[in-house]
Scaffold this active site. Structure first.
Site, PDB file in Angstrom:
ATOM      1  N   SER A   1      -7.804  17.057   0.897  1.00  0.00           N
ATOM      2  CA  SER A   1      -7.134  16.349  -0.192  1.00  0.00           C
ATOM      3  C   SER A   1      -7.036  14.847   0.045  1.00  0.00           C
ATOM      4  CB  SER A   1      -5.725  16.925  -0.397  1.00  0.00           C
ATOM      5  OG  SER A   1      -4.983  16.874   0.816  1.00  0.00           O
TER       6      SER A   1
ATOM      7  N   GLY B   1      -6.631  21.298   0.201  1.00  0.00           N
ATOM      8  CA  GLY B   1      -6.348  22.538   0.917  1.00  0.00           C
ATOM      9  C   GLY B   1      -7.414  22.951   1.907  1.00  0.00           C
TER      10      GLY B   1
ATOM     11  N   ASN C   1      -5.167  20.015   7.756  1.00  0.00           N
ATOM     12  CA  ASN C   1      -4.556  21.259   7.272  1.00  0.00           C
ATOM     13  C   ASN C   1      -4.489  22.311   8.370  1.00  0.00           C
ATOM     14  OD1 ASN C   1      -3.964  20.514   4.580  1.00  0.00           O
ATOM     15  ND2 ASN C   1      -6.120  20.731   4.034  1.00  0.00           N
TER      16      ASN C   1
ATOM     17  N   ASP D   1       5.595  13.636  -1.454  1.00  0.00           N
ATOM     18  CA  ASP D   1       5.435  14.692  -0.444  1.00  0.00           C
ATOM     19  C   ASP D   1       5.363  14.128   0.971  1.00  0.00           C
ATOM     20  OD1 ASP D   1       2.846  13.658  -0.206  1.00  0.00           O
ATOM     21  OD2 ASP D   1       1.882  15.318  -1.240  1.00  0.00           O
TER      22      ASP D   1
ATOM     23  N   HIS E   1       0.422  12.511   1.303  1.00  0.00           N
ATOM     24  CA  HIS E   1      -0.755  11.963   0.614  1.00  0.00           C
ATOM     25  C   HIS E   1      -0.517  10.513   0.196  1.00  0.00           C
ATOM     26  CE1 HIS E   1      -1.136  16.384   0.059  1.00  0.00           C
ATOM     27  NE2 HIS E   1      -2.405  16.108   0.334  1.00  0.00           N
TER      28      HIS E   1
END
Length: 226
Positions: free
Chosen positions: A54, A91, A119, A202, A205
């Protein structure tokens, strides 16, 4: 007199028709030449493939504001013959990246930028597995295209998984760089990670401004390879 006017009008219309016809042909010919020129230029362009998660995809912002697109802007401003492909997928883990890699290797990349592993780290996946997958991706690119230049994007994670895991994760990228003899971006999110002003709510990002900083970090390592 009337006949003369009719004849004169006929020749005027004929001349105008001829002029516009020639004009249209000229414009069509110019368009065809421009399209052919664009095709030749695209065929001559070298491919830069950003393959990641991402962070590469530009999660939460428009794709044209993500760092791969900003790299393309820099390349275009210098009139260099390179085309950037954004192969980011939100993801993505190293395992899923390895599984979909073949789709992106149908065309030879001149530079392959590998941005994966974050991730894995956030999910606490065993580092032996992450390391194995990163090595497998690099080796597949090398086997398919020995002349492709590979740039590995280093990553760091929060200390949630414990200090030993966190430290080993951070050092893993440098060790792979040495083992595989590839280029390295020491830390992709240098100057961005942990700064709430440069990240989405979040906290993971980057914002548009964050991506501009990431693009500068990537450019320092990428530009010498062009």
């Amino acid at each position: 007199m009337k006949n003369k006017q009719v004849i004169r009008s006929f020749w005027t219309l004929l001349l105008l028709s001829s002029f516009f016809c020639c004009s249209e042909k000229k414009n069509t010919g110019t368009l065809v030449r421009e399209e052919a020129s664009d095709r030749i230029r695209q065929e001559n362009e070298k491919l830069i493939l950003f393959f990641g998660n991402s962070l590469t995809a530009g999660y939460g912002i428009d794709e044209e504001d993500a760092f791969p697109a900003l790299i393309q802007d820099k390349i275009d401003s210098l009139e260099l013959d390179y085309r950037v492909i954004n192969g980011g997928l939100s993801g993505e883990t190293t395992a899923s990246g390895l599984n979909r890699l073949d789709w992106f290797l149908e065309e030879q990349p001149y530079i392959f930028v590998l941005e994966l592993g974050a991730n894995d780290g956030l999910r606490g996946i065993a580092l032996t597995e992450t390391r194995k997958n990163l090595n497998a991706i690099i080796e597949k690119v090398k086997t398919s295209y020995p002349d492709t230049k590979i740039l590995l994007a280093g990553m760091q994670i929060p200390p949630n998984m414990g200090p030993e895991y966190t430290a080993s994760f951070r050092s893993m990228y440098g060790e792979i760089m040495t083992q595989q003899e590839v280029g390295l971006i020491p830390f992709l999110l240098e100057g961005v990670a942990g700064n709430p002003d440069l990240n989405l709510p979040d906290g993971i990002h980057p914002t548009e401004e964050g991506h501009r900083i990431v693009a500068e970090t990537v450019w320092k390592q990428l530009y010498p390879l062009l």
